[in-house]
Design a protein around this motif. Structure first.
Motif, PDB file in Angstrom:
ATOM      1  N   GLU A  34       0.827  -1.203   0.000  1.00 12.09           N
ATOM      2  CA  GLU A  34       0.000   0.000   0.000  1.00 12.09           C
ATOM      3  C   GLU A  34       0.864   1.257   0.000  1.00 12.09           C
ATOM      4  OE1 GLU A  34      -2.660  -0.345   3.303  1.00 12.09           O
ATOM      5  OE2 GLU A  34      -3.890  -1.862   2.313  1.00 12.09           O
ATOM      6  N   GLN A  35       1.944   1.270   0.775  1.00  8.43           N
ATOM      7  CA  GLN A  35       2.839   2.423   0.811  1.00  8.43           C
ATOM      8  C   GLN A  35       3.513   2.631  -0.546  1.00  8.43           C
ATOM      9  OE1 GLN A  35       3.070   4.698   3.207  1.00  8.43           O
ATOM     10  NE2 GLN A  35       1.459   3.543   4.234  1.00  8.43           N
ATOM     11  N   GLU A  36       3.900   1.543  -1.209  1.00  7.62           N
ATOM     12  CA  GLU A  36       4.502   1.661  -2.533  1.00  7.62           C
ATOM     13  C   GLU A  36       3.502   2.225  -3.537  1.00  7.62           C
ATOM     14  OE1 GLU A  36       5.893  -2.249  -3.443  1.00  7.62           O
ATOM     15  OE2 GLU A  36       7.614  -2.113  -2.091  1.00  7.62           O
ATOM     16  N   LEU A  37       2.250   1.779  -3.460  1.00  6.17           N
ATOM     17  CA  LEU A  37       1.238   2.288  -4.372  1.00  6.17           C
ATOM     18  C   LEU A  37       0.941   3.768  -4.130  1.00  6.17           C
ATOM     19  CD1 LEU A  37      -1.238  -0.724  -4.451  1.00  6.17           C
ATOM     20  CD2 LEU A  37       0.232   0.059  -6.299  1.00  6.17           C
ATOM     21  N   ILE A  38       0.932   4.168  -2.870  1.00  2.42           N
ATOM     22  CA  ILE A  38       0.718   5.579  -2.543  1.00  2.42           C
ATOM     23  C   ILE A  38       1.870   6.429  -3.083  1.00  2.42           C
ATOM     24  CG2 ILE A  38       0.625   7.222  -0.627  1.00  2.42           C
ATOM     25  CD1 ILE A  38      -0.964   5.063   0.928  1.00  2.42           C
ATOM     26  N   VAL A  64       3.811   5.771  -5.644  1.00  3.39           N
ATOM     27  CA  VAL A  64       3.703   5.835  -7.107  1.00  3.39           C
ATOM     28  C   VAL A  64       2.610   6.812  -7.513  1.00  3.39           C
ATOM     29  CG1 VAL A  64       3.062   4.499  -9.155  1.00  3.39           C
ATOM     30  CG2 VAL A  64       4.649   3.541  -7.506  1.00  3.39           C
ATOM     31  N   ARG A  65       1.473   6.781  -6.813  1.00  2.00           N
ATOM     32  CA  ARG A  65       0.376   7.693  -7.129  1.00  2.00           C
ATOM     33  C   ARG A  65       0.816   9.145  -6.946  1.00  2.00           C
ATOM     34  NH1 ARG A  65      -4.539   6.784  -3.530  1.00  2.00           N
ATOM     35  NH2 ARG A  65      -3.140   7.750  -2.054  1.00  2.00           N
ATOM     36  N   GLU A  66       1.532   9.436  -5.863  1.00  2.00           N
ATOM     37  CA  GLU A  66       2.004  10.800  -5.621  1.00  2.00           C
ATOM     38  C   GLU A  66       3.036  11.226  -6.659  1.00  2.00           C
ATOM     39  OE1 GLU A  66       3.347  10.640  -1.596  1.00  2.00           O
ATOM     40  OE2 GLU A  66       1.309  10.703  -0.781  1.00  2.00           O
ATOM     41  N   ARG A  67       3.902  10.298  -7.064  1.00  2.00           N
ATOM     42  CA  ARG A  67       4.901  10.600  -8.083  1.00  2.00           C
ATOM     43  C   ARG A  67       4.228  10.903  -9.426  1.00  2.00           C
ATOM     44  NH1 ARG A  67       8.204   5.780  -9.128  1.00  2.00           N
ATOM     45  NH2 ARG A  67       7.727   5.554  -6.947  1.00  2.00           N
ATOM     46  N   GLN A  68       3.191  10.134  -9.773  1.00  2.00           N
ATOM     47  CA  GLN A  68       2.486  10.380 -11.022  1.00  2.00           C
ATOM     48  C   GLN A  68       1.729  11.701 -10.969  1.00  2.00           C
ATOM     49  OE1 GLN A  68       0.056   6.917 -11.590  1.00  2.00           O
ATOM     50  NE2 GLN A  68       1.654   5.828 -12.723  1.00  2.00           N
ATOM     51  N   ALA A  69       1.148  12.025  -9.816  1.00  2.00           N
ATOM     52  CA  ALA A  69       0.418  13.284  -9.686  1.00  2.00           C
ATOM     53  C   ALA A  69       1.372  14.463  -9.838  1.00  2.00           C
ATOM     54  CB  ALA A  69      -0.302  13.339  -8.349  1.00  2.00           C
ATOM     55  N   SER A  70       2.553  14.373  -9.238  1.00  2.00           N
ATOM     56  CA  SER A  70       3.508  15.486  -9.361  1.00  2.00           C
ATOM     57  C   SER A  70       4.040  15.592 -10.781  1.00  2.00           C
ATOM     58  CB  SER A  70       4.651  15.322  -8.368  1.00  2.00           C
ATOM     59  OG  SER A  70       5.430  14.186  -8.684  1.00  2.00           O
TER      60      SER A  70
END
Length: 91
Positions: free
Chosen positions: A72-76, A78-84
């Motif tokens: 879950e932490q890895e997915l979060i 990745v999601r934050e990296r894609q958003a930025s």
């Protein structure tokens, strides 16, 4: 009645007759395709699958809680990296 309509009607009748004749052979063809050493298929009298027969619950979880938290932490992240990255590309 024109000849074309007679031929069309005859063609439709022949097509329907062949579909009915070949439709009845479908199950026997499947039985003939089985190899000789294959186990015999079970003949279910009811014909329906046992929908309400559920498997027993698992004794241990499929993923350990620590592993699940790590995923879950890895997915979060990745999601934050894609958003930025999307925010930077949008500017």
């Amino acid at each position: 009645m024109p000849v074309d309509q007679k031929n069309r009607g005859l063609a439709v009748a022949v097509l329907l007759a062949s579909l009915v004749a070949l439709g009845g052979c479908a199950s026997t063809i499947a039985d003939m395709a089985m190899p000789a050493d294959a186990p015999a298929r079970q003949k279910d009298a009811n014909g329906y699958l046992p929908v309400h027969d559920l498997p027993p619950d698992r004794a241990d979880p499929t993923i350990k809680p620590a592993d699940q938290a790590k995923i879950e932490q890895e997915l979060i992240a990745v999601r934050e990296r894609q958003a930025s990255t999307a925010a930077q590309a949008g500017k």
